[in-house]
Design an enzyme around this catalytic site. Structure first.
Site, PDB file in Angstrom:
ATOM      1  N   GLU A  56      -0.866 -14.027  -9.343  1.00 49.71           N
ATOM      2  CA  GLU A  56      -0.603 -15.478  -8.418  1.00 49.71           C
ATOM      3  C   GLU A  56      -1.669 -16.285  -8.498  1.00 49.71           C
ATOM      4  O   GLU A  56      -2.808 -15.953  -8.428  1.00 49.71           O
ATOM      5  CB  GLU A  56      -0.353 -15.075  -6.962  1.00 49.71           C
ATOM      6  CG  GLU A  56       0.976 -14.336  -6.782  1.00 49.71           C
ATOM      7  CD  GLU A  56       1.251 -13.355  -5.580  1.00 49.71           C
ATOM      8  OE1 GLU A  56       2.573 -13.084  -4.879  1.00 49.71           O
ATOM      9  OE2 GLU A  56       0.323 -12.942  -4.933  1.00 49.71           O
ATOM     10  N   ARG A 112     -10.844 -11.274   4.796  1.00 47.50           N
ATOM     11  CA  ARG A 112     -10.154 -12.652   5.250  1.00 47.50           C
ATOM     12  C   ARG A 112      -8.678 -12.384   5.651  1.00 47.50           C
ATOM     13  O   ARG A 112      -8.212 -12.642   6.747  1.00 47.50           O
ATOM     14  CB  ARG A 112     -10.164 -13.614   4.164  1.00 47.50           C
ATOM     15  CG  ARG A 112      -9.260 -13.765   3.040  1.00 47.50           C
ATOM     16  CD  ARG A 112      -7.641 -13.844   3.299  1.00 47.50           C
ATOM     17  NE  ARG A 112      -6.936 -14.555   2.333  1.00 47.50           N
ATOM     18  CZ  ARG A 112      -5.799 -13.731   1.908  1.00 47.50           C
ATOM     19  NH1 ARG A 112      -5.196 -12.718   2.449  1.00 47.50           N
ATOM     20  NH2 ARG A 112      -5.114 -14.794   1.035  1.00 47.50           N
ATOM     21  N   GLY A 226       1.811  -5.566   4.128  1.00 48.77           N
ATOM     22  CA  GLY A 226       1.992  -5.018   2.776  1.00 48.77           C
ATOM     23  C   GLY A 226       3.287  -5.679   2.105  1.00 48.77           C
ATOM     24  O   GLY A 226       3.571  -5.619   0.870  1.00 48.77           O
ATOM     25  N   ASP A 228       4.783  -8.748   0.978  1.00 45.68           N
ATOM     26  CA  ASP A 228       4.136  -9.943   0.398  1.00 45.68           C
ATOM     27  C   ASP A 228       4.577 -10.544  -0.984  1.00 45.68           C
ATOM     28  O   ASP A 228       4.091 -11.089  -1.577  1.00 45.68           O
ATOM     29  CB  ASP A 228       2.557  -9.713   0.305  1.00 45.68           C
ATOM     30  CG  ASP A 228       2.068  -8.716  -0.552  1.00 45.68           C
ATOM     31  OD1 ASP A 228       2.819  -8.248  -1.232  1.00 45.68           O
ATOM     32  OD2 ASP A 228       0.884  -8.774  -0.537  1.00 45.68           O
ATOM     33  N   SER A 293       2.878 -11.305   7.640  1.00 42.66           N
ATOM     34  CA  SER A 293       1.786 -11.882   6.537  1.00 42.66           C
ATOM     35  C   SER A 293       1.980 -11.566   5.347  1.00 42.66           C
ATOM     36  O   SER A 293       2.419 -10.567   4.825  1.00 42.66           O
ATOM     37  CB  SER A 293       0.429 -11.069   7.395  1.00 42.66           C
ATOM     38  OG  SER A 293      -0.684 -11.033   6.365  1.00 42.66           O
TER      39      SER A 293
HETATM   40  N1  LIG Z   1      -0.779 -10.126   3.199  1.00 42.78           N
HETATM   41  C1  LIG Z   1      -2.092 -10.234   2.888  1.00 42.78           C
HETATM   42  O1  LIG Z   1      -2.645 -11.371   2.977  1.00 42.78           O
HETATM   43  C2  LIG Z   1      -2.581  -9.166   1.962  1.00 42.78           C
HETATM   44  C3  LIG Z   1      -3.805  -9.089   1.325  1.00 42.78           C
HETATM   45  C4  LIG Z   1      -4.103  -7.917   0.658  1.00 42.78           C
HETATM   46  C5  LIG Z   1      -3.209  -7.106   0.051  1.00 42.78           C
HETATM   47  N2  LIG Z   1      -1.912  -7.214   0.744  1.00 42.78           N
HETATM   48  C6  LIG Z   1      -1.071  -6.124   0.430  1.00 42.78           C
HETATM   49  O2  LIG Z   1      -1.416  -4.923   1.195  1.00 42.78           O
HETATM   50  C7  LIG Z   1      -0.950  -3.679   0.523  1.00 42.78           C
HETATM   51  C8  LIG Z   1      -2.261  -2.755   0.510  1.00 42.78           C
HETATM   52  O3  LIG Z   1      -2.955  -3.338  -0.366  1.00 42.78           O
HETATM   53  P1  LIG Z   1      -4.276  -2.180  -0.814  1.00 42.78           P
HETATM   54  O4  LIG Z   1      -5.294  -3.084  -1.626  1.00 42.78           O
HETATM   55  O5  LIG Z   1      -4.829  -1.322   0.572  1.00 42.78           O
HETATM   56  O6  LIG Z   1      -3.387  -1.157  -1.794  1.00 42.78           O
HETATM   57  P2  LIG Z   1      -3.907   0.356  -1.940  1.00 42.78           P
HETATM   58  O7  LIG Z   1      -2.796   0.774  -3.291  1.00 42.78           O
HETATM   59  O8  LIG Z   1      -5.327   0.597  -2.119  1.00 42.78           O
HETATM   60  O9  LIG Z   1      -3.336   1.356  -0.795  1.00 42.78           O
HETATM   61  C9  LIG Z   1      -1.886   1.427  -0.343  1.00 42.78           C
HETATM   62  C10 LIG Z   1      -1.880   2.595   0.257  1.00 42.78           C
HETATM   63  O10 LIG Z   1      -0.433   2.666   0.680  1.00 42.78           O
HETATM   64  C11 LIG Z   1       0.196   3.994   0.846  1.00 42.78           C
HETATM   65  N3  LIG Z   1       1.634   3.972   0.837  1.00 42.78           N
HETATM   66  C12 LIG Z   1       2.499   3.736  -0.108  1.00 42.78           C
HETATM   67  N4  LIG Z   1       3.783   3.917   0.262  1.00 42.78           N
HETATM   68  C13 LIG Z   1       3.623   4.393   1.784  1.00 42.78           C
HETATM   69  C14 LIG Z   1       4.581   4.643   2.772  1.00 42.78           C
HETATM   70  N5  LIG Z   1       5.819   4.766   2.351  1.00 42.78           N
HETATM   71  N6  LIG Z   1       3.907   5.347   3.837  1.00 42.78           N
HETATM   72  C15 LIG Z   1       2.751   5.408   4.042  1.00 42.78           C
HETATM   73  N7  LIG Z   1       1.782   4.935   2.888  1.00 42.78           N
HETATM   74  C16 LIG Z   1       2.109   4.716   1.910  1.00 42.78           C
HETATM   75  C17 LIG Z   1      -0.419   4.394  -0.686  1.00 42.78           C
HETATM   76  O11 LIG Z   1      -0.464   5.801  -0.853  1.00 42.78           O
HETATM   77  C18 LIG Z   1      -1.898   3.751  -0.661  1.00 42.78           C
HETATM   78  O12 LIG Z   1      -2.811   4.546  -0.224  1.00 42.78           O
HETATM   79  C19 LIG Z   1      -0.468  -4.234  -0.685  1.00 42.78           C
HETATM   80  O13 LIG Z   1       1.157  -4.175  -0.753  1.00 42.78           O
HETATM   81  C20 LIG Z   1      -0.964  -5.561  -0.932  1.00 42.78           C
HETATM   82  O14 LIG Z   1      -0.117  -6.190  -1.732  1.00 42.78           O
HETATM   83  C21 LIG Z   1      -1.374  -8.257   1.553  1.00 42.78           C
END
Ligand SMILES: NC(=O)c1ccc[n+]([C@@H]2O[C@H](COP(=O)([O-])OP(=O)(O)OC[C@H]3O[C@@H](n4cnc5c(N)ncnc54)[C@H](O)[C@@H]3O)[C@@H](O)[C@H]2O)c1
Length: 357
Positions: A56, A112, A226, A228, A293
């Protein structure tokens, strides 16, 4: 010259200001920018989808400063030894278009996002909230935990991840944070029971329903991070239907947020309206609130300005010759006949490309 900031430089800034200090500064900067919402030229981000994930681009400008972020989301990446989310971006002067900063934004995104989550919860969660369930214990999770601890006074966090190694990593990383109790739980339902706030920050390229209506208790605030991306959600639609839902920028969240599951006329409130006092955070102590979010460009705008100012203050980063310095700005062609920098095989960059600041 353009200020170049690597992940190590950003880590240096965070260590100099402390994680709590950095989150506080970021949260204040993000709040100040949301409060002047009308100053910004806004658009939903441009997304390029693939089977594995999404890439993105997120531009924004206030007429004086322009910023952009490149960010990906590939839930399968950790199996390849890469982070799920990686980002970089820049800040430029609108008057000339000159790029002033080019920075890593992976670590910065985690900071952030956590600062924004805590800011929204300050207005939406019940006053006096003390316990949070944190579902998903990956790369973002420590930052979420620390933002809620330092900015909101959360002192007990109940953890669940389908990967027990991720939960163990979080507990290890935060074991020395004074006054923060971390409890590993056996399931989402177990972690959520009795929590004032629930943060979902999982990564799965699926329409997941991590949180179902039966798990939600009166007065809970849900910080859904998550979900998003189109086809990537965390909350069952009934959770949204029972709640007051606050979003960052409605046109983007309709496509990417958990509300993508609901009709386009489902009522939501934009965060700036709450921060400006046009709309209440919550109506009463029993109301369920959701911050749906997805991450908006304005938060990266605030973060990039914080990085620029902090790097200047602390003398961190390198000056990079990203655009040509020309004796005659109309003579770009002269670059082709200028002497080439001496480069030793294996060196990272020619000597004249980077200078310490
Ligand atoms: N809203 C925002 O501004 C924003 C910003 C950054 C990241 N994100 C989102 O946040 C999420 C997490 O990012 P990250 O960098 O920590 O990813 P990551 O891959 O490091 O961690 C994600 C974790 O979620 C766990 N998981 C997956 N399915 C699960 C379930 N059903 N129950 C419990 N745990 C589960 C995985 O085992 C993993 O440890 C991503 O989806 C990312 O796109 C959103």
């Amino acid at each position: 010259m353009t200020l170049l900031l690597t992940p190590r430089d950003v880590a240096h800034i965070v260590r100099a200001q402390g994680v709590a200090g950095s989150l506080q500064r970021l949260s204040r900067a993000i709040e100040a920018d949301f409060r002047r919402w009308g100053d910004f030229d806004k658009s939903a981000r441009t997304a390029s989808h693939s089977r594995e994930g999404v890439i993105e681009l997120m531009p924004i400008s206030d007429g004086t400063t322009y910023t952009f972020k490149y960010v990906n989301g590939h839930p399968g990446n950790t199996q390849l030894g890469l982070p799920t989310v990686m980002a970089f971006g820049g800040l430029a002067d609108v008057a000339t278009g000159q790029p002033e900063v080019l920075s890593e934004l992976t670590l910065t995104t985690a900071l952030r996002t956590a600062a924004t989550s805590a800011l929204a919860a300050r207005w939406l969660a019940r006053p006096g909230s003390r316990t949070m369930a944190l579902i998903g214990n990956g790369a973002q999770s420590e930052f979420q935990a620390l933002a809620f601890h330092h900015l909101l006074g959360i002192d007990e966090i109940r953890l669940f991840d389908i990967d027990i190694a991720a939960t163990a990593k979080l507990r290890r990383n935060l074991r020395s944070v004074r006054g923060l109790k971390l409890l590993a739980c056996a399931s989402t339902a177990h972690a959520v029971r009795g929590a004032d706030i629930v943060t979902t920050v999982t990564a799965d390229k699926a329409r997941a329903a991590i949180l179902t209506a039966g798990m939600v208790e009166p007065g809970m605030h849900i910080n859904a991070v998550g979900g998003d991306c189109p086809g990537k959600t965390e909350l069952h639609r009934d959770v949204l239907r029972m709640a007051r839902v606050v979003v960052e920028y409605e046109p983007q969240t309709r496509i990417e947020g958990d509300i993508q599951q609901l009709p386009a006329d489902f009522a939501v409130t934009e965060l700036w309206q709450v921060l400006q006092g046009n709309s209440p955070g919550r109506d009463d102590a029993r109301q369920v609130t959701v911050f749906d979010s997805v991450g908006f460009a304005l938060e990266d705008f605030s973060a990039l300005r914080w990085l620029r100012d902090s790097a200047r203050e602390l003398g961190i980063g390198a000056a990079a010759q990203l655009v040509p310095a020309l004796d005659d700005p109309k003579d770009l062609f002269a670059l082709l006949s200028a002497p080439l920098p001496h480069r030793t095989p294996g060196s990272e960059a020619p000597a004249d490309a980077l200078q310490s600041v």
